[in-house]
Design a protein around this motif. Sequence first.
Motif, mmCIF file in Angstrom:
data_model
loop_
_atom_site.group_PDB
_atom_site.id
_atom_site.type_symbol
_atom_site.label_atom_id
_atom_site.label_comp_id
_atom_site.label_asym_id
_atom_site.label_seq_id
_atom_site.Cartn_x
_atom_site.Cartn_y
_atom_site.Cartn_z
ATOM 1 N N UNK A 187 0.816 -1.126 -0.053
ATOM 2 C CA UNK A 187 -0.231 -0.313 0.140
ATOM 3 C C UNK A 187 0.792 1.067 -0.431
ATOM 4 N N UNK A 188 0.608 2.442 -0.487
ATOM 5 C CA UNK A 188 1.028 3.983 -0.509
ATOM 6 C C UNK A 188 -0.031 5.045 -0.226
ATOM 7 N N UNK A 189 0.694 5.671 0.260
ATOM 8 C CA UNK A 189 -0.177 6.767 0.230
ATOM 9 C C UNK A 189 -0.884 7.647 -0.565
ATOM 10 N N UNK A 190 -1.723 8.009 -1.063
ATOM 11 C CA UNK A 190 -2.382 8.958 -2.472
ATOM 12 C C UNK A 190 -1.339 10.240 -1.912
ATOM 13 N N UNK A 216 8.753 8.952 -5.666
ATOM 14 C CA UNK A 216 8.261 9.079 -4.247
ATOM 15 C C UNK A 216 7.754 8.283 -3.628
ATOM 16 N N UNK A 217 7.487 7.111 -3.503
ATOM 17 C CA UNK A 217 7.150 5.971 -3.329
ATOM 18 C C UNK A 217 7.055 5.114 -1.915
ATOM 19 N N UNK A 218 7.152 5.188 -1.050
ATOM 20 C CA UNK A 218 7.329 4.751 0.297
ATOM 21 C C UNK A 218 6.440 3.583 0.117
ATOM 22 N N UNK A 219 6.278 2.137 0.545
ATOM 23 C CA UNK A 219 5.110 1.327 -0.140
ATOM 24 C C UNK A 219 5.218 0.472 1.715
ATOM 25 N N UNK A 220 4.159 0.129 2.183
ATOM 26 C CA UNK A 220 4.047 -0.613 3.565
ATOM 27 C C UNK A 220 3.437 -2.049 3.077
ATOM 28 N N UNK A 262 9.260 -0.526 2.179
ATOM 29 C CA UNK A 262 10.368 -0.393 0.692
ATOM 30 C C UNK A 262 10.315 0.888 -0.108
ATOM 31 N N UNK A 263 10.770 0.910 -0.891
ATOM 32 C CA UNK A 263 11.225 2.448 -2.100
ATOM 33 C C UNK A 263 10.625 1.861 -3.305
ATOM 34 N N UNK A 264 9.331 2.327 -3.104
ATOM 35 C CA UNK A 264 9.073 2.070 -4.622
ATOM 36 C C UNK A 264 10.216 1.666 -5.825
ATOM 37 N N UNK A 265 11.155 2.753 -5.664
ATOM 38 C CA UNK A 265 12.292 2.578 -6.566
ATOM 39 C C UNK A 265 13.316 1.526 -6.188
#
Length: 66
Positions: free
Chosen positions: A9-12, A20-24, A34-37
């Motif tokens: 999941x990531x923030x809107x 710039x996506x931090x996922x949980x 994790x970072x999406x990249x």
Amino acid sequence: MGIVENQWLKSSFSTDSEGNCLELKRVGDSVHLRESDAPDTIVETTPEKLLAFLKGAKAGEFDHLI
């Protein structure tokens, strides 16, 4: 919103175009981040530690870092 087991999941507020996506995701009794990249680099923590961090972030305790 209930707990979604084993789904990233990531923030809107995250933006795909800039990476710039931090996922949980919740995995059993832990939370993975994790970072999406860099999806192969995963940090594992507990829901309690994540909650303490989120409370601090909401209170502005880390604003000086950005």
